[in-house]
Design a protein around this motif. Structure first.
Motif, PDB file in Angstrom:
ATOM      1  N   SER A  11      15.225  -1.013  41.943  1.00  0.00           N
ATOM      2  CA  SER A  11      14.983  -0.592  43.323  1.00  0.00           C
ATOM      3  C   SER A  11      14.136   0.675  43.299  1.00  0.00           C
ATOM      4  O   SER A  11      14.048   1.374  42.278  1.00  0.00           O
ATOM      5  N   GLU A  12      13.510   0.984  44.416  1.00  0.00           N
ATOM      6  CA  GLU A  12      12.673   2.181  44.468  1.00  0.00           C
ATOM      7  C   GLU A  12      13.489   3.437  44.169  1.00  0.00           C
ATOM      8  O   GLU A  12      13.039   4.331  43.452  1.00  0.00           O
ATOM      9  N   GLN A  13      14.705   3.503  44.686  1.00  0.00           N
ATOM     10  CA  GLN A  13      15.557   4.663  44.452  1.00  0.00           C
ATOM     11  C   GLN A  13      15.911   4.796  42.973  1.00  0.00           C
ATOM     12  O   GLN A  13      15.863   5.894  42.411  1.00  0.00           O
ATOM     13  N   ASP A  14      16.260   3.689  42.340  1.00  0.00           N
ATOM     14  CA  ASP A  14      16.602   3.739  40.920  1.00  0.00           C
ATOM     15  C   ASP A  14      15.383   4.074  40.069  1.00  0.00           C
ATOM     16  O   ASP A  14      15.499   4.769  39.044  1.00  0.00           O
ATOM     17  N   ALA A  15      14.213   3.582  40.473  1.00  0.00           N
ATOM     18  CA  ALA A  15      12.995   3.890  39.729  1.00  0.00           C
ATOM     19  C   ALA A  15      12.700   5.388  39.776  1.00  0.00           C
ATOM     20  O   ALA A  15      12.346   6.000  38.757  1.00  0.00           O
ATOM     21  N   VAL A  16      12.848   6.002  40.935  1.00  0.00           N
ATOM     22  CA  VAL A  16      12.628   7.444  41.066  1.00  0.00           C
ATOM     23  C   VAL A  16      13.683   8.208  40.257  1.00  0.00           C
ATOM     24  O   VAL A  16      13.381   9.214  39.603  1.00  0.00           O
ATOM     25  N   THR A  17      14.914   7.728  40.284  1.00  0.00           N
ATOM     26  CA  THR A  17      15.975   8.370  39.507  1.00  0.00           C
ATOM     27  C   THR A  17      15.651   8.354  38.018  1.00  0.00           C
ATOM     28  O   THR A  17      15.864   9.353  37.305  1.00  0.00           O
ATOM     29  N   LEU A  18      15.125   7.248  37.523  1.00  0.00           N
ATOM     30  CA  LEU A  18      14.754   7.161  36.113  1.00  0.00           C
ATOM     31  C   LEU A  18      13.653   8.165  35.785  1.00  0.00           C
ATOM     32  O   LEU A  18      13.701   8.850  34.756  1.00  0.00           O
ATOM     33  N   LEU A  19      12.648   8.283  36.653  1.00  0.00           N
ATOM     34  CA  LEU A  19      11.589   9.270  36.443  1.00  0.00           C
ATOM     35  C   LEU A  19      12.169  10.681  36.382  1.00  0.00           C
ATOM     36  O   LEU A  19      11.803  11.481  35.511  1.00  0.00           O
ATOM     37  N   ARG A  20      13.061  10.988  37.293  1.00  0.00           N
ATOM     38  CA  ARG A  20      13.666  12.325  37.317  1.00  0.00           C
ATOM     39  C   ARG A  20      14.502  12.574  36.055  1.00  0.00           C
ATOM     40  O   ARG A  20      14.461  13.668  35.469  1.00  0.00           O
ATOM     41  N   ASP A  21      15.270  11.593  35.635  1.00  0.00           N
ATOM     42  CA  ASP A  21      16.125  11.766  34.468  1.00  0.00           C
ATOM     43  C   ASP A  21      15.319  12.122  33.228  1.00  0.00           C
ATOM     44  O   ASP A  21      15.739  12.938  32.405  1.00  0.00           O
ATOM     45  N   ILE A  22      14.162  11.498  33.084  1.00  0.00           N
ATOM     46  CA  ILE A  22      13.353  11.722  31.874  1.00  0.00           C
ATOM     47  C   ILE A  22      12.567  13.022  31.953  1.00  0.00           C
ATOM     48  O   ILE A  22      12.378  13.709  30.946  1.00  0.00           O
ATOM     49  N   THR A  23      12.116  13.405  33.147  1.00  0.00           N
ATOM     50  CA  THR A  23      11.230  14.570  33.275  1.00  0.00           C
ATOM     51  C   THR A  23      11.953  15.865  33.641  1.00  0.00           C
ATOM     52  O   THR A  23      11.362  16.938  33.520  1.00  0.00           O
ATOM     53  N   SER A  24      13.201  15.798  34.059  1.00  0.00           N
ATOM     54  CA  SER A  24      13.870  16.981  34.621  1.00  0.00           C
ATOM     55  C   SER A  24      13.967  18.133  33.637  1.00  0.00           C
ATOM     56  O   SER A  24      13.963  19.303  34.045  1.00  0.00           O
ATOM     57  N   ALA A  25      14.058  17.858  32.345  1.00  0.00           N
ATOM     58  CA  ALA A  25      14.179  18.929  31.353  1.00  0.00           C
ATOM     59  C   ALA A  25      12.842  19.608  31.072  1.00  0.00           C
ATOM     60  O   ALA A  25      12.813  20.649  30.405  1.00  0.00           O
ATOM     61  N   TYR A  26      11.746  19.046  31.586  1.00  0.00           N
ATOM     62  CA  TYR A  26      10.417  19.565  31.239  1.00  0.00           C
ATOM     63  C   TYR A  26       9.630  20.073  32.440  1.00  0.00           C
ATOM     64  O   TYR A  26       8.733  20.897  32.282  1.00  0.00           O
ATOM     65  N   ARG A  27       9.924  19.586  33.621  1.00  0.00           N
ATOM     66  CA  ARG A  27       9.166  19.995  34.799  1.00  0.00           C
ATOM     67  C   ARG A  27      10.081  19.939  36.026  1.00  0.00           C
ATOM     68  O   ARG A  27      11.061  19.206  36.063  1.00  0.00           O
ATOM     69  N   ARG A  82       4.626  10.788  29.731  1.00  0.00           N
ATOM     70  CA  ARG A  82       3.340  11.472  29.882  1.00  0.00           C
ATOM     71  C   ARG A  82       3.488  12.689  30.786  1.00  0.00           C
ATOM     72  O   ARG A  82       2.935  13.756  30.494  1.00  0.00           O
ATOM     73  N   ALA A  83       4.227  12.546  31.863  1.00  0.00           N
ATOM     74  CA  ALA A  83       4.448  13.680  32.760  1.00  0.00           C
ATOM     75  C   ALA A  83       5.216  14.792  32.048  1.00  0.00           C
ATOM     76  O   ALA A  83       4.916  15.979  32.220  1.00  0.00           O
ATOM     77  N   ALA A  84       6.211  14.415  31.246  1.00  0.00           N
ATOM     78  CA  ALA A  84       6.996  15.413  30.532  1.00  0.00           C
ATOM     79  C   ALA A  84       6.164  16.153  29.487  1.00  0.00           C
ATOM     80  O   ALA A  84       6.404  17.338  29.218  1.00  0.00           O
ATOM     81  N   SER A  85       5.194  15.480  28.907  1.00  0.00           N
ATOM     82  CA  SER A  85       4.344  16.112  27.891  1.00  0.00           C
ATOM     83  C   SER A  85       3.260  16.992  28.501  1.00  0.00           C
ATOM     84  O   SER A  85       2.580  17.729  27.780  1.00  0.00           O
ATOM     85  N   ARG A  86       3.098  16.927  29.824  1.00  0.00           N
ATOM     86  CA  ARG A  86       2.125  17.763  30.550  1.00  0.00           C
ATOM     87  C   ARG A  86       2.848  18.491  31.679  1.00  0.00           C
ATOM     88  O   ARG A  86       2.611  18.226  32.856  1.00  0.00           O
ATOM     89  N   PRO A  87       3.740  19.407  31.318  1.00  0.00           N
ATOM     90  CA  PRO A  87       4.610  20.012  32.340  1.00  0.00           C
ATOM     91  C   PRO A  87       3.870  20.826  33.401  1.00  0.00           C
ATOM     92  O   PRO A  87       4.417  21.053  34.482  1.00  0.00           O
ATOM     93  N   PHE A  88       2.635  21.267  33.089  1.00  0.00           N
ATOM     94  CA  PHE A  88       1.910  22.093  34.049  1.00  0.00           C
ATOM     95  C   PHE A  88       0.850  21.309  34.826  1.00  0.00           C
ATOM     96  O   PHE A  88       0.155  21.872  35.667  1.00  0.00           O
TER      97      PHE A  88
END
Length: 333
Positions: A242-258, A286-292
């Protein structure tokens, strides 16, 4: 292996070859010889006990010290950042129990498009129930949709038989013989078998145990209808997140970096990835590897790569969705 179990095994080997030299086991076709060669310690030890009194008690010593049954544990590591799939996990749980009684399903086929998370689901569930299979877990990537040639049943059976304690010299050359020995080794045991990334039913069928105590989970992009109709498999088809779960997955992976990414841009990125878990992981990494880098810039770069893929006859680059559809791995097919 050490201590008492190691010494008992050494005693058994020494005793076996002593008896063999004395022609207690007349020839390779002898039941005791074959049991030893197959790694069926319980059977060979029973025969030793019955034939020569000086070996009385071997079987009991081995069995009491847990050597009689070799436990295999081949599952890859569990998946990090696993999101939702609650209903699918419940459906898999029903393979083991149906209400208050044990279910009689011995084969499950998880299907869905590339990158939808079939392997992730299979591994997450397998780890959660591994204690229900005290004799171990077998795992193989059948490479059905990998760039190279798919794995052949003969290759997988060779690996499984060795893992189950069969000496290399005792592994039969013929496919049917290997499959028969594999079924014999699993008889009476409770083992979970995960066959990942299968292409055809023909690739899977020789790897099915002959006992209802084992459970096989297959993942495939193919529906594998023959496994359902002929072998009693229960199919579970995965859909995109679902769209909500997809966004949650993105946040889970990137939250420690950005931090501070715009929710609308995260939603746009999820849509760009077609809500496929593998594509989402690729974009999130890719987003996590480019935090800025602003997330909007990353989205534009991915759109440009997708357009280049569509225009280029050589297809030099891959968009996240194309990456998901072409890359094997623990979160993929």
């Amino acid at each position: 292996m050490g201590g008492l179990r190691g010494s008992v095994l050494a005693d058994h080997r020494s005793g076996f070859w002593k008896l063999e030299r004395q022609q207690t086991f007349k020839e390779p076709g002898d039941a005791g010889w074959q049991a030893f060669a197959d790694g069926r310690w319980e059977d060979s030890l029973r025969i030793l006990d019955g034939r020569r009194p000086e070996f009385e008690g071997y079987y009991r010593r081995i069995a009491d010290n847990g050597f009689a049954t070799r436990r295999v544990q081949q599952l890859p590591g569990d998946v990090r950042g696993f999101v939702n799939r609650v209903e699918e996990l419940r459906a898999l749980n029903r393979l083991l129990t149906d209400g208050h009684r044990s279910a009689d399903v011995t084969l499950s086929v998880i299907t869905g498009t590339a990158g939808v998370g079939k392997t992730s689901l299979a591994l997450r569930w397998a780890h959660s129930v591994r204690n229900r299979f005290p004799d171990g877990q077998l795992y193989a990537n059948l490479r059905g949709y990998d760039p190279g040639p798919p794995a052949q049943p003969e290759q997988i059976l060779d690996r499984f038989l060795r893992a189950l304690g069969v000496p290399p010299a005792a592994v039969p050359a013929d496919l049917d013989d290997r499959a028969a020995l594999y079924r014999s080794r699993l008889a009476g045991r409770r083992v979970l078998v995960v066959l990942d990334n299968a292409a055809t039913a023909r690739q899977v069928r020789p790897l099915l145990p002959g006992t209802d105590r084992c459970l096989v989970v297959v993942t495939s992009r193919n529906m594998l209808s023959r496994l359902a109709t002929r072998d009693g498999g229960r199919r579970l088809t995965l859909r995109m997140l679902s769209e909500q779960d997809a966004v949650t997955l993105l946040r889970d992976i990137t939250s420690a970096y950005r931090s501070g990414d715009d929710p609308d841009e995260l939603t746009e990125l999820a849509r760009l990835c077609a809500r496929l878990p593998l594509a989402l992981r690729f974009a999130a990494e890719r987003a996590a590897s480019r935090p800025f880098m602003p997330l909007g810039q990353l989205i534009q770069d991915l759109r440009d790569e997708s357009a280049l893929w569509d225009r280029s006859p050589r297809r030099r680059t891959r968009s996240p969705t194309q990456y998901a559809r072409s890359s094997p791995g623990p979160t993929g097919p």
